[in-house]
Enzyme design. Structure first.
Site, PDB file in Angstrom:
ATOM      1  N   GLN B 177      48.005  41.052  40.270  1.00 44.02           N
ATOM      2  CA  GLN B 177      47.943  41.802  41.523  1.00 44.02           C
ATOM      3  C   GLN B 177      48.935  42.955  41.606  1.00 44.02           C
ATOM      4  O   GLN B 177      48.798  43.816  42.465  1.00 44.02           O
ATOM      5  CB  GLN B 177      48.157  40.849  42.715  1.00 44.02           C
ATOM      6  CG  GLN B 177      47.006  39.879  42.933  1.00 44.02           C
ATOM      7  CD  GLN B 177      45.675  40.566  43.267  1.00 44.02           C
ATOM      8  OE1 GLN B 177      45.639  41.687  43.773  1.00 44.02           O
ATOM      9  NE2 GLN B 177      44.575  39.909  42.936  1.00 44.02           N
ATOM     10  N   ALA B 195      42.422  44.287  34.094  1.00 43.12           N
ATOM     11  CA  ALA B 195      42.211  45.732  34.260  1.00 43.12           C
ATOM     12  C   ALA B 195      41.447  46.090  35.524  1.00 43.12           C
ATOM     13  O   ALA B 195      41.703  47.125  36.129  1.00 43.12           O
ATOM     14  CB  ALA B 195      41.495  46.285  33.037  1.00 43.12           C
ATOM     15  N   HIS B 196      40.488  45.263  35.931  1.00 42.55           N
ATOM     16  CA  HIS B 196      39.687  45.691  37.072  1.00 42.55           C
ATOM     17  C   HIS B 196      40.455  45.559  38.391  1.00 42.55           C
ATOM     18  O   HIS B 196      39.946  45.938  39.439  1.00 42.55           O
ATOM     19  CB  HIS B 196      38.326  44.981  37.123  1.00 42.55           C
ATOM     20  CG  HIS B 196      38.365  43.559  37.531  1.00 42.55           C
ATOM     21  ND1 HIS B 196      37.703  43.086  38.624  1.00 42.55           N
ATOM     22  CD2 HIS B 196      38.996  42.504  36.993  1.00 42.55           C
ATOM     23  CE1 HIS B 196      37.922  41.791  38.732  1.00 42.55           C
ATOM     24  NE2 HIS B 196      38.689  41.411  37.760  1.00 42.55           N
ATOM     25  N   CYS B 320      35.393  28.028  54.801  1.00 42.93           N
ATOM     26  CA  CYS B 320      33.970  28.175  55.037  1.00 42.93           C
ATOM     27  C   CYS B 320      33.323  29.217  54.151  1.00 42.93           C
ATOM     28  O   CYS B 320      32.116  29.397  54.197  1.00 42.93           O
ATOM     29  CB  CYS B 320      33.717  28.514  56.496  1.00 42.93           C
ATOM     30  SG  CYS B 320      34.383  27.243  57.570  1.00 42.93           S
TER      31      CYS B 320
END
Lengths: 460, 460
Positions: B177, B195-196, B320
């Site tokens: 992150q 990388a993404h 949920c």
């Protein structure tokens, strides 16, 4: 600049490129998410899975996308072995499988499992009877490639699958080299593939596990791809892979016929154009685009460089080019000459003129390498120097041991012997291969202080 | 249509897109091959490795490209644990690690290893002292994320790394992150990234193993990437990943300051605009682009759908929405409200106007979901119905148990209790969280025939 190494990798198929670009815009989001970008990605992933499954001949929910053909093989073998743990820990593979299969077998062995390597014939084909004979009460899994990656020989998958079915053993087929040309026939249980072998991008493999096949994914849990391929999926690459598989299949029959003629031409012409060459692999049951030959007295790496300078990119299973410096396990299992090995694998669309150009430059390239290495002329010298000669080629890499042998064979009388001392693994393959090509007798191998002594008796 | 889930995935950075396209043409060949296409691919791979290593702050030969951040974590933990087998089989992780770390820990536990989960405070931060205390004689490895993926809290990596170094234990940092924003400080031993998360393509992760760190790759052998990442490398994606890391870093300081203001605005305004909201995560030591809050009496999945219809794509760690239907382990470890959880993570370039738009639609979206679920008004009813009431919410998913509790709390006198029967895991988190928000006393949990009984005493 012709590129003849399609069996290793190839540029993207135009359809794959187009699909990749489109899905960079549409398919970058997480397909597991609920928002519109995620739903769009999920639709693309589902469509890609359906297209790939149709080409393979399986149900979409049997097919997982992995990050490469290698990881598909690793995960497939590990999962199948674990799923059949109760049956036993015996694994059957052919001696000419891709390294990803053989390395998986090594790992299994190291963990206490047992492995049977089924031998192949001189053409590189495994026999269905030999496979059937290798299956045991405790066999958890058998593996067989659909076609060999180094010599192109097509394996009898359907017969082996039948034998496995009768024995209640699942068969995993490594279909990396053949999926571009058609689905794999027969009652296989697991199948692996690699997109960049069929004009798709690298970074995508596929692992198919037929319903009813026991399978227990190994390694840390992950929700993606039915738990069979961890990590965020590379969706644009997956979409491109599926699109190109569909595209190459549409052209497969026509292109296979065309490339088969070109490789047939290479098979026929190379031995006419270049002396002391052995074309290897099955002449009939083979991949359409692939042909392999070995050149006596030639160092594979030098030959590759010479061909590269002449504008042709080819590959080699020769001992002298691999980073591990051991001869190709495939050529070794076949018992054929390994030195000066060249694999030509034509990408779809290869022009006939490029193949002719290759045939024009090859003889000169081989001759130049031979001259540089001081390879002997065909006629041996006339004066015998004694009944037994010793050639010390210790520390010399292939093809030097064979060249030195050829230089002195005429120095012993008929019936006399030459002992070649060598610590290059390739000599074990190439000295006997030379004997067969030259009509001399290979007496055998004897242990030596360093390496081994290879004994040859002069017959002619 | 604003997309606010950059922490999950983001469209390619324009620089990455450009690099990807260029290397589709130049970088498709096998970098291990000797011919010109292979040499060109090798040059690209080497350059990408150097660029990525510079951004990470390591030597190029310490960095391997993997097929995802998840596989980097799996391989990194497995290899580090095996490399330190002699030291022992104890693993230390924080309770709020990414699932790839926690699943690796599960695998280690299943194989006979031991695991200590270091708890976090209410802001989601692990304490350096708690880490130091968890290290033992037989600790093989410690893992700590650089920043939390769900709530954005930055972890004290440098302090923990120092404690690990003093104990002679390697520290693996999951930097997925934070790598876009800067290198990870401190004396860490292993580092992973994805990388993404920094505008690169999916299909690329990285695993850094500092020289001197014991490491034994697990699984079948493979020559690629120092034996640490099997399979043919996806070179175009790798080149794009390295290019985008360099590009986002060049803009990181300015963009971080800008996005921090926008997320600060969300942190401040959401509790003013929406009643009964808890903003979670550390208000200061946090990622610049990420903010998370939970909404009482709200079903996360319904809220996500409502925001999606209003044009905003956000994520949720709420019970949920996850496919496993268990509450986020991160929110659970923090002990904060999990229902109606929303994670907003702004991609670089997010316009201030889009954030204002989000703040405009959020109150109505929350109100609509609350109305649909019959959430109670703030004031409890006036007529007590007895000293103890039982709310049977068995079989009802969150946030229903809390809504039912809130509806009846006014029916018992001050000092009276409500027992909430629930088999939804989230109730364990959300009933105490509601008590804290409402100034009621959470007495505790009692075993029940199905699920558990959560006992609340009315104080106000």
């Amino acid at each position: 600049m012709p590129y003849f190494d399609a069996a290793s990798a190839a540029p993207l198929h135009p359809v794959a490129r187009q699909a990749l670009l489109a899905s960079l815009d549409e398919g970058w989001a997480d397909p597991a998410r609920l928002y519109r970008e995620g739903r769009r990605a999920r639709l693309l992933l589902d469509a890609a899975r359906e297209a790939a499954a149709e080409a393979v001949g399986c149900r979409p929910d049997e097919l997982a996308f992995t990050s490469s053909g290698t990881t598909a093989v690793h995960s497939g073998i590990a999962g199948a072995l674990a799923g059949r743990r109760r049956a036993g820990r015996h694994l059957v593979v052919s001696a000419v499988e891709h390294s990803s299969v053989l390395h998986s077998a090594d790992t299994h062995r190291a963990a206490g499992g047992t492995v049977t390597e089924v031998p192949v014939d001189r053409a590189g084909a495994a026999g269905a009877e030999a496979y059937a004979a290798a299956l045991r009460e405790d066999t958890a899994l058998a593996c067989l490639q659909s076609a060999n990656h180094e010599v192109g020989t097509v394996q009898p998958v359907a017969e082996v699958a039948q034998a496995c079915r009768e024995a209640g053993v699942p068969l995993l087929v490594d279909a990396a080299q053949s999926l571009a040309w058609g689905p794999v026939e027969g009652a296989w249980s697991l199948l692996t593939g690699s997109a960049h072998k069929w004009g798709g991008p690298s970074g995508v493999g596929l692992l198919v596990v037929r319903k009813g096949t026991r399978f227990a994914p190994q390694g840390p849990a992950d929700e993606r791809e039915s738990g069979r391929a961890p990590g965020f999926p590379d969706l644009p690459a997956i979409v491109a892979a599926a699109a190109s598989l569909r595209a190459v299949r549409a052209e497969a029959a026509a292109e296979a016929a065309r490339l088969r003629e070109l490789t047939e031409r290479i098979r026929a012409r190379v031995p006419e154009l270049v002396p002391d060459v052995e074309v290897v692999g099955d002449p009939e049951r083979r991949l359409p685009h692939l042909v392999t030959f070995s050149c006596l007295y030639v160092d594979g790496e030098s030959l590759l460089h010479a061909l590269d300078r002449a504008g042709y990119s080819v590959s080699s299973g020769s001992s002298c080019t691999s980073s591990t410096l051991t001869p190709s396990h495939v050529l070794k299992a076949m018992g054929v000459l390994s030195e000066g090995n060249v694999r030509v694998s034509l990408p779809p669309g290869t022009a006939a003129g490029d193949v002719e150009g290759f045939l024009r430059v090859l003889p000169e390239a081989v001759a130049a390498v031979r001259a540089q290495l001081g390879a002997p002329a065909a006629a041996p010298r006339a004066v015998p120097r004694g009944d037994e000669l010793v050639v010390d080629a210790l520390g010399r890499r292939c093809p030097v041991p064979v060249i030195e042998l050829a230089k002195v064979i005429g120095d012993v009388p008929l019936g006399g012997t030459v002992r070649v001392l060598s610590d290059d693994e390739a000599a074990r393959l190439d000295v006997p291969a030379w004997c067969e090509m030259r009509g001399q007798e290979y007496v055998g191998e004897e242990p030596a202080e360093r390496g081994a002594a290879y004994v040859v008796r002069r017959l002619v």
